[in-house]
Scaffold this active site. Structure first.
Site, short mmCIF file in Angstrom:
data_model
loop_
_atom_site.label_atom_id
_atom_site.label_comp_id
_atom_site.label_asym_id
_atom_site.label_seq_id
_atom_site.Cartn_x
_atom_site.Cartn_y
_atom_site.Cartn_z
CG HIS A 1 -0.56 1.85 -9.17
ND1 HIS A 1 -0.75 1.66 -7.96
CD2 HIS A 1 -1.66 2.71 -9.51
CE1 HIS A 1 -1.92 2.26 -7.52
NE2 HIS A 1 -2.74 2.86 -8.47
CG LEU B 1 8.77 -17.11 -3.64
CD1 LEU B 1 8.78 -17.28 -2.18
CD2 LEU B 1 9.28 -15.94 -4.06
CG ASP C 1 -2.09 1.07 1.11
OD1 ASP C 1 -2.35 1.24 0.11
OD2 ASP C 1 -2.50 1.60 2.18
C1 IPE Z 1 -5.38 -2.91 -0.16
O1 IPE Z 1 -5.10 -1.38 -0.23
C2 IPE Z 1 -5.40 -3.44 -1.56
C3 IPE Z 1 -4.14 -3.55 -2.12
C4 IPE Z 1 -3.05 -3.35 -1.60
C5 IPE Z 1 -4.37 -4.24 -3.45
P1 IPE Z 1 -6.17 -0.20 -0.50
O2 IPE Z 1 -5.42 1.04 -0.53
O3 IPE Z 1 -7.08 -0.57 -1.38
O4 IPE Z 1 -7.03 -0.44 0.97
P2 IPE Z 1 -7.82 0.61 2.04
O5 IPE Z 1 -8.78 1.09 0.96
O6 IPE Z 1 -6.67 1.49 2.61
O7 IPE Z 1 -8.74 -0.21 2.94
C1 IPE Z 2 -2.01 0.23 -3.35
O1 IPE Z 2 -1.64 1.63 -3.33
C2 IPE Z 2 -1.96 -0.31 -4.53
C3 IPE Z 2 -3.37 -0.74 -4.99
C4 IPE Z 2 -4.52 -0.72 -4.18
C5 IPE Z 2 -3.51 -1.27 -6.14
P1 IPE Z 2 -2.67 2.66 -3.08
O2 IPE Z 2 -2.86 3.10 -4.77
O3 IPE Z 2 -3.81 2.18 -2.53
O4 IPE Z 2 -1.70 3.86 -2.53
P2 IPE Z 2 -2.42 5.03 -1.54
O5 IPE Z 2 -3.04 4.12 -0.23
O6 IPE Z 2 -3.42 5.71 -2.23
O7 IPE Z 2 -1.36 5.69 -1.03
MG MG Z 3 -4.25 2.47 -0.43
#
Ligand code: IPE
Ligand code: IPE
Ligand code: MG
Length: 253
Positions: free
Chosen positions: A37, A131, A20
């Site tokens: 990303h 792995l 995240d």
């Molecule tokens: C969780 O992250 C999903 C992934 C890392 C793919 P999110 O950013 O979607 O989760 P929330 O919204 O903070 O719970």
């Molecule tokens: C996690 O990073 C990746 C996915 C959920 C695909 P985020 O896009 O949720 O990053 P933040 O939480 O907005 O910083």
């Molecule tokens: Mg996020």
């Protein structure tokens, strides 16, 4: 960081990562979210390599949740393209590294491009012995559990299974992670303290490490640090402290 290879039996067998913070990293660096990303994919490659080198058995990474479809179309499209690109560009190297790729989640509702690329990667690496890399795409922990319950119900209905055979181990065999150990260590980057519907059943007794590092800036050193934290934890699984001593160091009655 201590030498992890000095105590291989204390390493987690199954590490799960909620990757995240890509969006916040992009914002911080005044870049478009898609670059966040993209940068996250680079981090993932390094962590996969390190996991192989250290000898981790299974690594499960959350790449796209069932809830992530609610993001703006442009971001979802960029993510799907990136996922397809990841498999197509990395598959030769991952195969050479002996990695076994498995997709967790509802693949049928992915666009054709990423779905086919992911399935090719699964097929290509299925006979490897290194792995186990599980990539959660369109994954939800609740959906995983419901799917397992439906499969089990079907087997019961057909008479292939009896109710008394339904144990925790049997249930695990119907989940997307069948055949793999439970999650020992769950790492979340980006500082949040929630599961966000990742591997709910499999993480029942996982040790949790949350780090403020945003995923694109999470380093191999941070990863080794999380593994070190895991190795110093006392996992009791509900038992009385196995040393038989209380917090003052005196023997319990
Ligand atoms: C969780 O992250 C999903 C992934 C890392 C793919 P999110 O950013 O979607 O989760 P929330 O919204 O903070 O719970
Ligand atoms: C996690 O990073 C990746 C996915 C959920 C695909 P985020 O896009 O949720 O990053 P933040 O939480 O907005 O910083
Ligand atoms: Mg996020």
């Amino acid at each position: 960081m201590s030498n992890l290879s000095a105590a291989p039996d204390k390493l987690p067998r199954h590490v799960a990562i909620i990757m995240d913070g890509n969006g916040r990293w992009a914002k911080k660096n005044k870049l478009q979210i898609a670059f966040g990303h993209r940068s996250g994919v680079e981090t993932l490659r390094g962590i996969v390599r390190e996991s192989s080198d250290i000898g981790i058995h299974s690594l499960s990474v959350f790449a796209f949740s069932t809830e992530n479809w609610t993001r703006p179309d442009e971001e979802v499209r960029a993510l799907m393209l990136l996922i397809e690109e990841f498999f197509n560009s990395q598959i030769d190297e991952l195969h050479r590294e002996n990695v076994i790729i498995r997709i967790l989640g509802d693949r049928d509702n992915l666009p054709d491009g990423p779905r086919k690329a992911a399935e090719r990667a699964e097929l290509r690496t299925c006979d490897n012995s290194g792995l186990h890399l599980n990539i959660a795409l369109n994954y939800g922990g609740r959906a995983d559990i419901i799917h397992a319950a439906a499969l089990i119900s079907c087997s019961v209905q057909k008479g292939d299974l009896s109710l008394s055979q339904i144990t925790e181990d049997l249930f695990s065999d119907f989940l997307s992670t069948r055949g793999l150990p439970d999650v020992d260590l769950l790492i979340r980057t980006g500082g949040e303290m929630r599961l966000s519907n990742f591997l709910l059943y499999q993480s029942a007794y996982a040790e949790f490490v949350s780090t403020n590092a945003l995923w694109p800036e999470f380093t191999v050193e941070d990863y080794r640090n999380a593994l070190g934290q895991f190795m110093s934890r006392d996992r009791r699984f509900g038992r009385r402290d196995h040393s038989g001593r209380n917090s003052e160091g005196e023997k319990n009655a």
